[in-house]
Scaffold this motif. Structure first.
Motif, PDB file in Angstrom:
ATOM      1  N   THR A  92       0.843  -1.193   0.000  1.00  0.00           N
ATOM      2  CA  THR A  92       0.000   0.000   0.000  1.00  0.00           C
ATOM      3  C   THR A  92       0.881   1.246   0.000  1.00  0.00           C
ATOM      4  O   THR A  92       1.691   1.462   0.931  1.00  0.00           O
ATOM      5  CB  THR A  92      -0.923   0.022   1.238  1.00  0.00           C
ATOM      6  OG1 THR A  92      -1.731  -1.155   1.239  1.00  0.00           O
ATOM      7  CG2 THR A  92      -1.813   1.255   1.224  1.00  0.00           C
TER       8      THR A  92
ATOM      9  N   GLU B 145      -4.586   6.197  -0.728  1.00  0.00           N
ATOM     10  CA  GLU B 145      -3.862   4.934  -0.613  1.00  0.00           C
ATOM     11  C   GLU B 145      -4.095   4.103  -1.860  1.00  0.00           C
ATOM     12  O   GLU B 145      -5.243   3.942  -2.309  1.00  0.00           O
ATOM     13  CB  GLU B 145      -4.306   4.156   0.620  1.00  0.00           C
ATOM     14  CG  GLU B 145      -4.016   4.867   1.936  1.00  0.00           C
ATOM     15  CD  GLU B 145      -4.459   4.048   3.134  1.00  0.00           C
ATOM     16  OE1 GLU B 145      -5.191   3.062   2.926  1.00  0.00           O
ATOM     17  OE2 GLU B 145      -4.071   4.386   4.272  1.00  0.00           O
TER      18      GLU B 145
ATOM     19  N   THR C 251      -3.299   0.253  -3.419  1.00  0.00           N
ATOM     20  CA  THR C 251      -2.918  -1.106  -3.018  1.00  0.00           C
ATOM     21  C   THR C 251      -2.695  -1.954  -4.250  1.00  0.00           C
ATOM     22  O   THR C 251      -3.547  -2.006  -5.151  1.00  0.00           O
ATOM     23  CB  THR C 251      -4.000  -1.742  -2.135  1.00  0.00           C
ATOM     24  OG1 THR C 251      -4.221  -0.902  -0.996  1.00  0.00           O
ATOM     25  CG2 THR C 251      -3.577  -3.121  -1.655  1.00  0.00           C
TER      26      THR C 251
ATOM     27  N   ALA D 108       2.428   0.238  -6.446  1.00  0.00           N
ATOM     28  CA  ALA D 108       1.609   0.888  -5.431  1.00  0.00           C
ATOM     29  C   ALA D 108       2.086   2.315  -5.174  1.00  0.00           C
ATOM     30  O   ALA D 108       1.276   3.252  -5.048  1.00  0.00           O
ATOM     31  CB  ALA D 108       1.648   0.066  -4.144  1.00  0.00           C
TER      32      ALA D 108
END
Length: 545
Positions: free
Chosen positions: A41, A104, A106, A113
């Motif tokens: 992440t 974020e 992922t 990422a």
């Protein structure tokens, strides 16, 4: 507490449903945990320019920006604009107490990422700021239009004068507002940190299993309660009182363990005590029936007769359900009496029960439809025969909804007991049973809730444990030896009996102080005269054949 107990019973009765759902949830968690690799992440942080607002206002604005980003159609549009792969997932959040939006990304690759978080943050900033500037530019255009109107009007006015001063002040004010808008960046997004690091996350198998097990149990419990609602069974005293208007005498739990068997025996004894204390004539006859076929009917009838006999009362258990009997090879019983067989040996008709004061009359051989045998006069003769042979006659009756002859049986006795099998009894069947009993003018003694599941006793050892089977085998052999010894004593005294003594035994109406002589009872034969004496006369005064 009663409602909670009923819910727990519903769930426990369908424990296999709960177990299956929980097992599927656990298997799914195992499959997901083992199949999922390490995920990465990446984070990117944006902030909101604030020049003239309070921090609390900026925090609320940041939440609105995050909600806008998490809207999937908008997120997909940004993904296409930034050229980010479809297998990367995004989520936006806010800081605890600051005007910051955290994006974020992922992915199963660390660099992907990190780069995706930065690219998506830039795309979000550019798109949002472009929309913000578009709104600002439209506001500036409107102000410029008003300013131009004032400047045009000033061209046709004298250099000095009230209107000239007013127009000049208006044009200057509009210009100041335009300048403020052009210089103000409040509300715009800017990137505070393009790459805030990458965090690797490995699936926690233990945590996933615990959560899956808990969720599966909860879901299984809900499914069990839903099934209970669909099945609509009667399982508690309150449900029977609400739906049937009948009081419950006792509730018989299932057996299986030593503690459960002791509780079951205690409840049967309580039921037998209730029957003994009931306001019944002596000799008395009660019927035990159920809405549909269940082993609980026979268990309740046998227990009442057995435990009343243990207290010294002569009892007779009449198994009047002929539907399960064979057409031949059955010992003489109810069917033979109702067909008025001319000579029936009591040794075949009244079998010895588990205790000395208890006798059992089996169903007998079945010939055709048993419904034709159960006329009021014939069954009245059978009841009269039972009154002469015992102080309490317990009739195990066919299920009232399935067998029409049960109305005749229940109407011909003093009281009727309704057995509710909590594992199979449906509300509609129980209501129909009560309607049929009321239609026949039956007086209900009460209802008995029972779970018939228990370990097999001596007469049926199939399905029991090896230890129980061996124990039952030896008990059966010992009972056979005792029966043989009793028959030998019978043969030694059979020459001293006569028909008058036989008739007096059948007409016993009070509990004797001593058990009836075994020899007399074993050798007794019911002649046609005895049966005719037990049957009521017909309309012309003659006894029915």
């Amino acid at each position: 507490m009663d409602a909670l107990r009923v819910h727990i019973e519903h769930i426990w009765r369908r424990k296999w449903v709960v177990a299956c759902i929980a097992a599927l949830a656990v298997l799914g968690a195992i499959y997901t945990s083992l199949g999922a690799g390490t995920s990465y992440t990446g984070k990117s942080v944006l902030t909101i320019d604030s020049q003239a607002r309070l921090p609390e206002q900026d925090v609320a604005l940041a939440r609105g920006y995050a909600d806008t980003f998490n809207y999937l159609p908008y997120q997909d549009r940004l993904r296409v604009a930034a050229g980010i792969p479809d297998d990367v997932t995004f989520e936006a959040g806010t800081a605890a107490s600051g005007p910051m939006v955290i994006i974020e990304a992922t992915s199963d690759d660390s660099s992907t990422a990190e780069s995706s978080a930065a690219a998506m943050a830039e795309a979000f900033r550019d798109d949002f700021n472009a929309n913000w500037r578009s709104g600002r530019d439209r506001a500036i255009e409107d102000l410029e239009f008003e300013r131009n109107e004032d400047l045009t009007a000033l061209g046709s006015l004298p250099p000095e004068g009230p209107e000239t001063a007013l127009r000049t002040a208006s044009a200057n004010g509009i210009q100041d507002r335009i300048s403020q808008l052009q210089a103000d960046t409040t509300g715009q997004l800017r990137i505070l940190q393009s790459s805030a690091g990458v965090v690797a996350t490995a699936p926690s198998t233990a945590r996933n299993l615990v959560l899956a097990l808990f969720g599966g149990l909860v879901l299984g419990g809900v499914a069990a309660l839903a099934l209970a609602g669909v099945e609509n069974r009667l399982t508690s005293r309150d449900e029977i009182r609400d739906h049937l208007g009948v009081d419950t005498l006792t509730e018989i739990p299932p057996g299986g363990s030593a503690a459960a068997d002791r509780l079951r025996e205690q409840r049967f004894k309580q039921l037998a005590t209730i029957v003994g204390m009931a306001d019944l004539p002596r000799p008395a006859t009660i019927a035990v029936t159920a809405p549909r076929a269940t082993d609980g009917t026979g268990q309740v009838a046998k227990a009442i007769a057995e435990y009343r006999a243990i207290q010294g009362e002569w009892t007779l258990l009449v198994r009047a359900d002929l539907r399960g009997s064979d057409t031949d090879g059955e010992p003489a019983g109810v069917g033979d009496v109702l067909r008025n067989t001319h000579s029936i040996s009591v040794e075949k008709l009244l079998q010895a029960g588990p205790t000395g004061h208890m006798r059992v009359m089996g169903p007998g051989a079945r010939e055709g439809d048993s419904y034709s045998l159960f006329t009021r006069s014939r069954f009245a003769g059978l009841v009269a025969l039972g009154r002469r042979a015992a102080d309490l006659t317990v009739v195990e009756t066919p299920p009232i909804v399935d067998a029409a002859e049960s109305q005749v049986v229940c109407a011909g006795v003093d009281r009727t007991m309704l057995v509710i099998d909590k594992t199979t009894a449906h509300t509609a069947d129980a209501k129909e049973a009560c309607r049929l009993l009321t239609q026949a003018g039956v007086t209900l003694l009460g209802a008995v809730i029972i779970d018939p599941h228990t370990n097999a006793d001596v007469s049926d050892t199939s399905g029991s444990s090896p230890h129980g089977t061996v124990k039952a085998f030896f008990k059966h052999k010992i009972s056979g030896i005792r029966l043989t010894l009793g028959k030998s004593r019978t043969e030694s005294s059979s020459d001293h009996t006569n028909p008058m003594e036989e008739k007096q035994i059948l007409r016993r109406t009070a509990v004797p102080t001593e058990p009836a002589p075994v020899g007399v009872a074993d050798e007794l034969h019911l002649s046609s005269a005895v049966l005719s004496d037990a049957l009521p006369p017909s309309s012309n005064g003659d006894h029915r054949p």
